[in-house]
Design an enzyme around this catalytic site. Structure first.
Site, short mmCIF file in Angstrom:
data_model
loop_
_atom_site.label_atom_id
_atom_site.label_comp_id
_atom_site.label_asym_id
_atom_site.label_seq_id
_atom_site.Cartn_x
_atom_site.Cartn_y
_atom_site.Cartn_z
N HIS A 59 0.86 -1.18 0.00
CA HIS A 59 0.00 0.00 0.00
C HIS A 59 0.90 1.24 0.00
CE1 HIS A 59 -3.61 -2.37 1.33
NE2 HIS A 59 -2.66 -3.14 1.84
N ARG A 90 -0.74 4.32 -0.49
CA ARG A 90 -1.68 5.38 -0.11
C ARG A 90 -1.77 6.50 -1.15
NH1 ARG A 90 -3.58 1.82 3.39
NH2 ARG A 90 -2.29 1.49 5.23
N ASP A 115 -8.68 -5.29 -1.79
CA ASP A 115 -7.91 -5.39 -0.55
C ASP A 115 -8.23 -4.26 0.41
OD1 ASP A 115 -5.72 -7.02 0.73
OD2 ASP A 115 -5.04 -4.98 1.06
N HIS A 118 -8.57 -10.47 -0.36
CA HIS A 118 -8.49 -10.18 1.07
C HIS A 118 -9.64 -10.97 1.70
CE1 HIS A 118 -7.91 -7.31 4.59
NE2 HIS A 118 -9.07 -7.89 4.87
N HIS A 173 -2.18 -12.45 2.18
CA HIS A 173 -1.79 -12.47 3.60
C HIS A 173 -2.48 -13.57 4.42
CE1 HIS A 173 -5.43 -10.04 3.67
NE2 HIS A 173 -4.79 -8.95 3.27
N ASP A 217 2.71 -6.66 2.56
CA ASP A 217 1.52 -5.95 3.00
C ASP A 217 1.92 -4.62 3.66
OD1 ASP A 217 -1.14 -5.34 3.33
OD2 ASP A 217 -1.50 -6.76 4.96
N HIS A 253 1.09 4.21 8.06
CA HIS A 253 0.10 5.10 8.68
C HIS A 253 0.83 6.23 9.39
CE1 HIS A 253 -3.44 2.58 8.03
NE2 HIS A 253 -2.76 1.53 8.47
N PRO A 301 -5.14 -0.29 11.46
CA PRO A 301 -4.38 -1.55 11.40
C PRO A 301 -3.36 -1.53 10.27
CG PRO A 301 -6.52 -1.85 10.39
CD PRO A 301 -6.48 -0.42 10.87
N GLY A 302 -2.19 -2.09 10.53
CA GLY A 302 -1.19 -2.23 9.47
C GLY A 302 0.19 -1.81 9.91
#
Length: 460
Positions: free
Chosen positions: A70, A72, A165, A192, A261, A334, A338, A348-349
């Site tokens: 990701h 973003r 996802d 996902h 994942h 993954d 953030h 989350p992540g």
């Protein structure tokens, strides 16, 4: 350039030798060339303009291919930008990335996906494949936008992977329709796998836990732990039921499916069974460095929120076993950056690009589970094969003549301490912060040009 005295590592090679790089490609591979005199003679035979570089016994590997990251972008520059994400990828040894579409706005058209790929290419740091959403704007209902994807794979507008996802498609009928569109086009559906109703049931427990943890008392933390365990139990059921569903739907649609994942023993067994019952190449799956490296059923790791959650030790061992027996094809990061504020609010992540090789080398190679060659297959050759970029005009994933000179120089014995404050990524949240890892990327090359060099690197 002729890089000699290097440990050549790919899916089928594990020996000392040298690699000649010319015009962005691997021109030739020479086994056993380690001595400076031999290298000089070889360089002279290759042409007067070839310079020889002593690799000092480091591992030379194909750069890594991340099938799940990701960035973003567009829309969330406080979390990551194209440039910071690409620099983090280069620092982690990644030369190719598949980016998720949960951006702002959601990427749901070929035009939007190609635009991101074009903008990323201008940085000349790594190659990007931008995915499209399975349903338009993540609306859970509309799939006819998938008809935009060309039927011809060689088209510059071809999108090799689509995914929802960040969530799953709640309606099985809608998911089947999307998979049927993708089957006609040879597009991979990355799932996902998470039952939406069970995921919704887990959210109040996570929210309650966050509120209790904010109080900071031993009593509130103990209650928070119980709430998180309840959430994680529901999320394990959500993953297992949705994995079974998505595999069944993919089989009915005749599409290629990639389960993202995977984190539970039951879901891995479902993948294993599906591979036995259908064409194995149609069913693939990935696991992450954090799920293979961490047990999250107690302590601070229980509080480290990620989807799917960190599991217990039996599931962690099942993930490793799946890598060993071939059920899991790929290790993907993954990477999910953030801002500090979003993480504090429970987003989350984890950030994962810059720690992936170190975690995997530590846990799998030095843990005695896999060879470095097998790790290279999981991080380079296998994802290249799944994406179909191991053939064609500029193949990737192996140390072979004609392949892209997208390479990594790494020291599999180098110990280093993770310090997230020094990450290129804007996302600093990682459960590995402060951990000592063994195995470090020291330089990354794209088309034969250095795009990352560790501060301690004196070669090249």
């Amino acid at each position: 350039m002729l890089i000699y005295n290097v440990h050549l590592i790919d899916a089928s090679c594990d020996c000392m030798g040298a690699v000649h790089i010319h015009d962005g490609r691997i021109a030739s591979v020479h086994l056993g060339v380690c001595a400076p005199a031999d290298a000089e003679r070889l360089a002279a035979s290759l042409g007067n303009s070839v310079r020889s570089v002593n690799g000092d016994g480091l591992a030379l590997m194909p750069s890594f291919i991340d099938m799940h990251a990701h960035f973003r972008y567009p829309g969330q520059p406080q979390k990551e930008t194209l440039e910071t994400g690409l620099r983090a990828a280069a620092a982690g040894g990644f030369g190719t990335l598949v980016l998720m579409p949960n951006t702002n706005p959601v990427i749901s058209s070929v035009e939007e996906a190609v635009r991101v790929q074009t903008e990323a290419a201008a940085y000349e740091l790594a190659d990007v494949y931008q995915t499209m959403s399975l349903t338009a704007g993540f609306d859970g209902a509309t799939t006819d936008h998938l008809e935009q994807i060309p039927l011809v794979r060689e088209s510059p507008q071809f999108i090799p992977v689509v995914t929802e996802d960040g969530r799953d498609v709640a309606s099985s009928a809608v998911m089947l329709q999307a998979m049927q569109y993708c089957a006609v086009r040879g597009v991979i559906v990355s799932c996902h796998s998470e039952d939406t109703a069970l995921a919704a049931a887990a959210r109040p427990f996570r929210q309650k836990a966050l509120e209790l943890l904010a109080r900071g008392t031993p009593e509130s933390c103990a209650v928070a732990d119980g709430a998180l365990r309840q959430a994680n139990m529901l999320l394990a059921l959500a993953e297992d039921t949705a994995t079974e569903r998505n595999l069944l739907l993919a089989r009915a649609a005749g599409c290629r499916v990639h389960i993202a994942h995977v984190s539970t023993a039951r879901s891995l067994e479902a993948v294993r069974r599906a591979r036995r019952e259908t064409d194995a190449h149609r069913v693939t799956c990935e696991v992450t460095p954090h799920h293979l490296g961490l047990c999250g059923d107690s302590g601070m790791l229980l509080h480290s929120l990620v989807n799917p959650p960190l599991r217990g030790e039996s599931d962690r061992q099942a993930v490793i076993a799946a890598l060993c027996d071939g059920t899991a094809d790929v290790i993907s990061t993954d990477h999910a950056p953030h801002s500090a504020a979003d993480k504090a609010a429970g987003a989350p992540g984890f950030t994962g690009l810059e720690t992936a090789f170190g975690v995997c080398c530590t846990q799998l190679v030095h843990g005695g589970y896999l060879s470095l060659s097998r790790l290279s297959a999981l991080m380079s050759a296998n994802p290249a094969r799944i994406l179909g970029i191991d053939t064609g005009a500029l193949p990737k994933g192996r140390l072979l003549p004609g392949f892209a000179a997208d390479l990594v120089l790494a020291d599999p014995e180098r110990q280093w301490t993770v310090d997230s404050s020094g990450f290129y990524s804007l996302g600093k949240s990682t459960p590995f912060d402060g951990c000592v890892l063994t195995g470090k990327v020291l330089a990354t090359m794209r088309r034969g040009k250095i795009v990352y060099r560790d501060a301690t690197m004196r070669l090249l």
